[in-house]
Design a protein around this motif. Structure first.
Motif, mmCIF file in Angstrom:
data_model
loop_
_atom_site.group_PDB
_atom_site.id
_atom_site.type_symbol
_atom_site.label_atom_id
_atom_site.label_comp_id
_atom_site.label_asym_id
_atom_site.label_seq_id
_atom_site.Cartn_x
_atom_site.Cartn_y
_atom_site.Cartn_z
ATOM 1 N N GLN A 444 46.697 14.715 69.256
ATOM 2 C CA GLN A 444 46.990 14.553 70.684
ATOM 3 C C GLN A 444 47.481 13.151 71.016
ATOM 4 N N GLN A 445 46.842 12.131 70.442
ATOM 5 C CA GLN A 445 47.195 10.750 70.786
ATOM 6 C C GLN A 445 48.614 10.401 70.338
ATOM 7 N N PHE A 446 49.036 10.925 69.211
ATOM 8 C CA PHE A 446 50.389 10.661 68.724
ATOM 9 C C PHE A 446 51.422 11.330 69.635
ATOM 10 N N GLY A 447 51.114 12.553 70.065
ATOM 11 C CA GLY A 447 52.020 13.229 70.991
ATOM 12 C C GLY A 447 52.125 12.512 72.317
ATOM 13 N N ASP A 448 50.973 12.079 72.856
ATOM 14 C CA ASP A 448 50.978 11.346 74.129
ATOM 15 C C ASP A 448 51.704 10.013 74.001
ATOM 16 N N LEU A 449 51.578 9.383 72.840
ATOM 17 C CA LEU A 449 52.217 8.084 72.625
ATOM 18 C C LEU A 449 53.731 8.186 72.757
ATOM 19 N N PHE A 450 54.327 9.168 72.118
ATOM 20 C CA PHE A 450 55.781 9.307 72.167
ATOM 21 C C PHE A 450 56.246 9.944 73.473
ATOM 22 N N THR A 451 55.345 10.657 74.158
ATOM 23 C CA THR A 451 55.719 11.279 75.431
ATOM 24 C C THR A 451 55.624 10.295 76.589
ATOM 25 N N GLN A 453 55.237 6.819 76.382
ATOM 26 C CA GLN A 453 55.727 5.465 76.138
ATOM 27 C C GLN A 453 57.053 5.529 75.381
ATOM 28 N N PRO A 454 57.926 4.532 75.576
ATOM 29 C CA PRO A 454 59.173 4.473 74.781
ATOM 30 C C PRO A 454 58.905 3.920 73.383
ATOM 31 N N PHE A 455 57.898 4.497 72.700
ATOM 32 C CA PHE A 455 57.447 3.963 71.421
ATOM 33 C C PHE A 455 58.546 4.044 70.361
ATOM 34 N N GLY A 456 59.300 5.143 70.367
ATOM 35 C CA GLY A 456 60.379 5.268 69.396
ATOM 36 C C GLY A 456 61.412 4.166 69.532
ATOM 37 N N ARG A 457 61.722 3.784 70.773
ATOM 38 C CA ARG A 457 62.676 2.706 71.010
ATOM 39 C C ARG A 457 62.126 1.380 70.520
ATOM 40 N N TRP A 458 60.833 1.123 70.790
ATOM 41 C CA TRP A 458 60.220 -0.111 70.304
ATOM 42 C C TRP A 458 60.249 -0.165 68.781
ATOM 43 N N TYR A 459 60.000 0.960 68.161
ATOM 44 C CA TYR A 459 59.990 1.020 66.696
ATOM 45 C C TYR A 459 61.379 0.699 66.146
ATOM 46 N N LEU A 460 62.403 1.307 66.738
ATOM 47 C CA LEU A 460 63.771 1.067 66.287
ATOM 48 C C LEU A 460 64.157 -0.392 66.484
ATOM 49 N N ASN A 461 63.787 -0.967 67.628
ATOM 50 C CA ASN A 461 64.077 -2.387 67.877
ATOM 51 C C ASN A 461 63.439 -3.269 66.813
ATOM 52 N N THR A 462 62.201 -2.976 66.488
ATOM 53 C CA THR A 462 61.488 -3.785 65.495
ATOM 54 C C THR A 462 62.135 -3.668 64.126
ATOM 55 N N VAL A 463 62.527 -2.456 63.748
ATOM 56 C CA VAL A 463 63.185 -2.253 62.458
ATOM 57 C C VAL A 463 64.495 -3.028 62.397
ATOM 58 N N LEU A 464 65.316 -2.923 63.449
ATOM 59 C CA LEU A 464 66.616 -3.601 63.463
ATOM 60 C C LEU A 464 66.455 -5.118 63.395
ATOM 61 N N VAL A 465 65.557 -5.663 64.219
ATOM 62 C CA VAL A 465 65.360 -7.114 64.247
ATOM 63 C C VAL A 465 64.803 -7.599 62.910
ATOM 64 N N SER A 466 63.829 -6.880 62.365
ATOM 65 C CA SER A 466 63.205 -7.305 61.109
ATOM 66 C C SER A 466 64.208 -7.295 59.964
ATOM 67 N N LEU A 467 64.995 -6.225 59.858
ATOM 68 C CA LEU A 467 65.970 -6.138 58.775
ATOM 69 C C LEU A 467 67.057 -7.199 58.911
ATOM 70 N N ALA A 468 67.588 -7.373 60.134
ATOM 71 C CA ALA A 468 68.668 -8.350 60.338
ATOM 72 C C ALA A 468 68.201 -9.768 60.050
#
Length: 665
Positions: A444-451, A453-468
């Protein structure tokens, strides 16, 4: 880590041509000055433009005051005003108290853990890996897990201490004023609680470093002491401690710099509260510069601390560059032995005056730890003296097992709480049942997290910044590290020292001038602001480590490539880079995890939700007193898993890279 031993040694080089074959410019600047300038240019631009220039600009800013849209020159007024600033004085005292107590307990617990692991025959690698977890997990995960555990109503700490009757005993002994305790909301408990969390996160670094130091102590010294009839306590005081003196000093100095300038952990736990009870000087600078837009006053707060930081950095550089040639300049033996005691007495006196309530509680806890350890050691020695080897081994094994069990519960408890809370339903969390084991397990908590909060966007931002930022730091560090290790040019030693100095310079000195710089070039509130600035704290260490690693590669391999007709650039690309893969992987892992976990720059430079990274986004999930514990636990698990996996799969390369870099570096 073992990377705290020394700085890069002078590079081994091929036989040099005679002076007659060098041009006048080469004689003056060095044989390889052109190639060195090319290789060092990216690092010099980044370090100079994002570290040295901002610090110089901060000095200028500290002499100004903002009046509307204009900045007016006020000379030393900002510094003079700090003398009567109660908030600033409180911040300095808090930083000192926070650092001093944390370092004492990290040394005691880290050394204890290292000794326990050092004497184990089985399972040492597994236990060391488990103890390393608090240091690996992101700071934002550390803060949110402990913040939930220490919650006065829903936290498991109060529940467990109440059920075990330990909590009321603590209140009866006046270690806490009331029960249940408000660990982070009570002014008398907030600072000890924040120190506890910092110790939890820092002990693994001390443990691994001390464990490496223990392995370097010759076994012959212990055998000779045993033959002479020395007890375990005497072997510890006369063999172990002298053998670890240099490692302890370097580790404590480096950790003190980090701890004194800590911002993210304290902000995420208490935001400096209650009142100013836990506010460090860095938070005071942030409040003045970012919240009140008084950049001059904020810069003055950070710069007035520069002599303290500079003293620590100077001591660290001398320690890391020390070798046997320095021996004649050391103070006499009696003076050298008395110096640690003089420092200890001075620090203890200052702590007693600055925080009397914390001082006696900390002294009591330390006394209990030391008395228990001494009692077990005395029993073991007594049985050995009486010839009862079996009883001695039994007591030693039982004591070590109990100590390790307590240490593992302390280390793994918060991480276990994250896992089980992430799989609880909202009712289980609110009603506080099935506390230690979810019944039933749910997503339930994982579903609520992505529903919610913009958690997926934060994750993508972190991946892009970290890799670059990792790619940028890796390319620059590889070029600069090779130049410093192999090429001959004037100024190589000065450049190496500058790189080391910028590595230990804290972000607290940089975030204000960098914020102004980003506003000036209109890069604030964009992911580019992080990609550009993250190398300020990853590139210096990466360069330093790779310099040592390139120096460890036999020069004959490169000479053979040059004899076969390769140019320097071709030899670097075809010979040196493939051989340096372990070092490059170690640097990549270090820079990637640092960028993944970074909070201060992302918190200051980003305000728009669509650009937030994971640490800042998770902090924004808390609104007022509403803390979505389940969603935060799920987010913490998803944030930690990539880092833990990277360290698990890259541990062999990390160890090889750090070891080679440290031995030569």
């Amino acid at each position: 880590m073992s990377s705290v031993r020394t700085t890069p040694a002078p590079a081994a080089t091929a036989p040099q041509p005679g002076r007659g074959s060098l041009t006048p410019v080469q004689r003056r600047l060095g044989r390889d000055w052109r190639l060195a300038a090319l290789f060092l240019a990216p690092t010099a631009v980044l370090v100079g433009g994002l570290v040295l220039v901002p610090i110089a600009r901060s000095v200028v800013t500290s002499t100004t005051e903002r009046h509307g849209q204009d900045s007016v020159f006020v000379g030393l007024d900002n510094y003079i005003a700090l003398a009567g600033d109660e908030q600033f004085r409180t911040g300095v005292v808090n930083s000192f108290v926070f650092t001093a107590y944390a370092e004492v307990f990290k040394v005691v617990l880290g050394l204890s853990a290292a000794l326990l692991l050092h004497h184990r025959r089985r399972g040492r690698a597994v236990l060391a890996g488990l103890l390393l977890l608090p240091w690996v997990v992101p700071t934002v995960v550390t803060a949110f897990s402990w913040r939930a555990l220490l919650d006065p109503i829903f936290g498991s700490v109060n529940t467990l201490l109440t059920d075990s009757r330990i909590g009321p005993l603590l209140a009866g002994a006046h270690l806490v004023d009331i029960w249940p305790a408000g660990w982070l909301s009570d002014a008398s408990l907030a600072m000890p609680s924040v120190i506890l969390v910092n110790v939890w996160k820092g002990v693994p670094f001390f443990t691994i470093t001390f464990l490496a130091g223990l392995k370097a102590i010759p076994a012959d010294l212990y055998e000779a002491a045993t033959i002479d009839g020395a007890s375990s306590l005497r072997r510890f005081t006369h063999v172990t401690l002298p053998g670890l003196r240099h490692v302890i000093t370097v580790t404590v100095t480096l950790s003190s710099i980090w701890t004194f300038n800590n911002f993210d952990l304290i902000w995420l736990l208490t935001q400096g509260g209650p009142g100013d009870a836990t506010a460090p000087y860095v938070l005071v600078a942030y409040s003045k510069a970012i919240l009140q837009l008084q950049f001059g006053a904020g810069a003055a707060v950070t710069l007035v601390m520069l002599p303290i930081i500079g003293g620590l950095v100077f001591a660290l550089v001398r320690l890391m560059r020390r070798n046997d040639a320095d021996a004649p300049s050391r103070p006499p033996g009696a003076v050298r032995k008395a110096m640690p005691w003089a420092v200890a007495v001075t620090v203890a006196g200052l702590l007693a005056g600055a925080s009397p309530q914390i001082f006696w509680k900390a002294a009591l806890v330390l006394a209990v730890i030391l008395l228990v350890a001494a009692a077990v050691g005395r029993m073991v020695s007594a049985f050995q003296t009486w010839g009862h080897r079996r009883a001695s081994s039994l007591v030693s094994g039982l004591g070590s097992g109990v100590a390790l069990a307590v240490l593992l519960v302390f280390v793994l408890g918060p991480l276990y709480w994250i896992v089980v809370t992430a799989f609880k339903s909202e009712d289980q969390i609110v009603m506080h049942y099935s506390d230690l084991w979810p019944t039933p397990w749910t997503l339930q908590q994982f579903g609520d997290l992505f529903t919610n909060q913009p958690f997926g966007r934060w994750y993508l931002n972190t991946v892009l910044v970290s890799l670059a930022s990792t790619v940028a730091a890796l390319v620059c560090a590889a070029l600069a590290g090779y130049a410093l290790a192999r090429l001959r040019f004037r100024g190589a030693q000065s450049f190496t020292v500058t790189v080391l100095l910028t590595y230990v310079m804290p972000g607290a000195l940089l975030f204000i001038p960098l914020y102004q710089l980003l506003i000036g070039v209109r890069l604030n509130d964009s992911l580019w602001s992080l990609v550009v600035t993250y190398p300020t704290f990853t590139l210096p260490f990466a360069t330093w480590l790779l310099t040592g690693y390139f120096s460890s590669i036999p020069i004959e391999l490169e000479e053979a490539a040059l004899v076969d007709g390769c140019t320097r650039l071709q030899a670097f690309r075809r010979v040196m880079l493939p051989l340096a893969k372990p070092g490059l992987l170690a640097v990549g892992l270090f820079t990637l995890t640092n960028a993944w976990n970074e909070f201060l720059f992302a918190f200051v430079f980003l305000t728009k939700d669509e650009y937030k990274t994971l640490p800042v986004g998770m902090q924004a999930m808390i609104t007022g007193d509403v803390v979505p514990q389940g969603q935060l636990a799920a987010a913490s698990l998803l944030v930690s898993i990539p880092v833990v996996l990277m360290y698990a799969f890259g541990q062999r390369f990390l160890t090889e890279g750090l070891t080679a870099g440290a031995v030569k570096g």
